[in-house]
Structure formats: C-alpha cells, structure tokens
Motif scaffolding. Structure first.
Motif, PDB file in Angstrom:
ATOM      1  N   MET A 126      -8.489  86.970  50.560  1.00  0.00           N
ATOM      2  CA  MET A 126      -7.597  86.813  51.714  1.00  0.00           C
ATOM      3  C   MET A 126      -6.189  87.251  51.339  1.00  0.00           C
ATOM      4  O   MET A 126      -5.536  87.962  52.106  1.00  0.00           O
ATOM      5  CB  MET A 126      -7.587  85.361  52.207  1.00  0.00           C
ATOM      6  N   GLN A 127      -5.734  86.856  50.162  1.00  0.00           N
ATOM      7  CA  GLN A 127      -4.392  87.231  49.718  1.00  0.00           C
ATOM      8  C   GLN A 127      -4.260  88.731  49.543  1.00  0.00           C
ATOM      9  O   GLN A 127      -3.180  89.285  49.727  1.00  0.00           O
ATOM     10  CB  GLN A 127      -4.037  86.506  48.423  1.00  0.00           C
ATOM     11  N   THR A 173      -8.774  73.756  53.021  1.00  0.00           N
ATOM     12  CA  THR A 173      -7.765  74.634  52.435  1.00  0.00           C
ATOM     13  C   THR A 173      -8.007  76.100  52.805  1.00  0.00           C
ATOM     14  O   THR A 173      -7.089  76.792  53.234  1.00  0.00           O
ATOM     15  CB  THR A 173      -7.754  74.498  50.896  1.00  0.00           C
ATOM     16  N   THR A 181     -14.385  86.329  54.262  1.00  0.00           N
ATOM     17  CA  THR A 181     -15.227  85.622  55.230  1.00  0.00           C
ATOM     18  C   THR A 181     -16.653  85.504  54.706  1.00  0.00           C
ATOM     19  O   THR A 181     -17.276  84.444  54.800  1.00  0.00           O
ATOM     20  CB  THR A 181     -15.207  86.349  56.586  1.00  0.00           C
ATOM     21  N   ALA A 206      -9.251  82.074  60.959  1.00  0.00           N
ATOM     22  CA  ALA A 206      -8.271  82.759  61.808  1.00  0.00           C
ATOM     23  C   ALA A 206      -8.506  84.267  61.755  1.00  0.00           C
ATOM     24  O   ALA A 206      -8.406  84.964  62.769  1.00  0.00           O
ATOM     25  CB  ALA A 206      -6.850  82.420  61.363  1.00  0.00           C
ATOM     26  N   TRP A 207      -8.825  84.770  60.586  1.00  0.00           N
ATOM     27  CA  TRP A 207      -9.151  86.188  60.444  1.00  0.00           C
ATOM     28  C   TRP A 207     -10.499  86.502  61.092  1.00  0.00           C
ATOM     29  O   TRP A 207     -10.620  87.410  61.903  1.00  0.00           O
ATOM     30  CB  TRP A 207      -9.187  86.592  58.969  1.00  0.00           C
ATOM     31  N   GLY A 215     -10.012  90.433  54.350  1.00  0.00           N
ATOM     32  CA  GLY A 215     -10.506  89.314  55.131  1.00  0.00           C
ATOM     33  C   GLY A 215     -12.003  89.323  55.380  1.00  0.00           C
ATOM     34  O   GLY A 215     -12.630  88.263  55.416  1.00  0.00           O
ATOM     35  N   PRO A 234      -8.958  77.401  57.494  1.00  0.00           N
ATOM     36  CA  PRO A 234      -8.075  77.885  58.557  1.00  0.00           C
ATOM     37  C   PRO A 234      -7.711  79.368  58.445  1.00  0.00           C
ATOM     38  O   PRO A 234      -7.775  80.102  59.438  1.00  0.00           O
ATOM     39  CB  PRO A 234      -6.841  76.987  58.421  1.00  0.00           C
ATOM     40  N   SER A 235      -7.357  79.827  57.251  1.00  0.00           N
ATOM     41  CA  SER A 235      -6.964  81.238  57.128  1.00  0.00           C
ATOM     42  C   SER A 235      -8.163  82.169  57.272  1.00  0.00           C
ATOM     43  O   SER A 235      -8.074  83.212  57.928  1.00  0.00           O
ATOM     44  CB  SER A 235      -6.227  81.501  55.810  1.00  0.00           C
TER      45      SER A 235
END
Length: 170
Positions: free
Chosen positions: A53-54, A97, A62, A104-105, A58, A100-101
C-alpha cells in the motif's frame, strides 16, 4: 436446398468466421510470491499488504490482505486448536490497522475487487494450508464467495456511497 434457404446459413457462417474472437474466461493472475506463501502464517500473509500500500501497489496489497484474512478466519472458525497463534486479538489489530486503507483502495474498483477475490480463492485452492480443517475452511471460502457476490449486487450503492463521502471510484 435452394439459394433462398441456404443464403441465411451462409451469412451466419460468414459472420461467425469473420466476427470477433470468442471471449474466454481467463484465470486471474496471482502476485509474485504466491507459490511460497501457501504455508505462511496468516499474519505474515496479511502483513504483506502494508508495504505494498505504501508503494502504491493497492491491487497486490488487496490480494494479500484478503488472502491472509481468508486463512485467519478459517483458523479462528476452527476453534483454539486451529489457531496456532492463539491470538484473535492480533487478527483484530491487523484488520483494524490495515483494513481501512486497503478497503478504501479496493472498493474504488468493484470489478477489480471481485477479480482479486477470485484470485485469492484460486491461490488458496492451488496452495492449500493442510493444517486447516477442510470443512471449516470450505465454509469460510463460501463466505468469501458470498461477499464477492454481494459486492457485485450492491456495486451501484457502494459507488454512490463512496462518491457522497468524496472517495474515488475508478
């Protein structure tokens, strides 16, 4: 057979032969390292999502998030003997943790998310974890399949909700 009765058949044959190629369902692509992750602990599988993700990857994040979640849920659903970590709190922590990110992607492109879930299910089938209770794991897989299908049925509603919250729909 007369010309009049043969002509429609000739046109149909020509259209078939000259038309676009038939679409075949392609198998989803698995990310690099999929073949070696089959026996990894679920926490290790889920943790692959964070650096991806960083790095702006994405789709791969996932995949690993959902793959780890599938395996961990099977262990948790199998009872204490199936969860060698003995730490459901660790799963909850990782889920809260990373979730959510990643989500969201992922939910920004519903068809891609559905394909990713298909890839997770394919990976899980190809590289099974023999320590999982087969009946429990099959129910967990069925649950993930149901989630994939529900996401598809609710795609318009999900997109509208995301748009109302200012989130991107790709």
């Amino acid at each position: 057979m007369s010309y009049r009765t043969m002509f429609p058949h000739l046109i149909a044959a020509a259209l078939f032969l000259l038309g676009p190629p038939l679409a075949f369902v392609e198998e989803p692509a698995l990310p690099r390292g999929a073949e070696t992750a089959g026996n990894a602990p679920p926490s290790e599988i889920m943790l692959r999502a964070a650096p991806l993700m960083q790095a702006g990857r994405g789709d791969e994040a996932t995949f690993w998030f959902y793959a780890g979640q599938l395996r961990w849920r099977s262990r948790l659903n199998g009872g204490p003997a199936q969860d060698p970590t003995g730490e459901p709190a660790l799963f909850s922590s990782l889920f809260e943790t990373l979730g959510p990110s990643v989500n969201a992607w992922a939910f920004g492109d519903i068809p891609k998310l559905q394909l990713t879930i298909d890839a997770v299910l394919l990976w899980d089938e190809r590289y099974p974890d023999p320590s999982l209770d087969p009946a429990v794991h099959e129910r967990t897989r069925a649950g993930l399949t149901a989630v994939r299908d529900q996401i598809g049925r609710e795609a318009d509603m999900i997109r509208a909700e995301r748009a109302s919250r200012g989130l991107e729909n790709r």
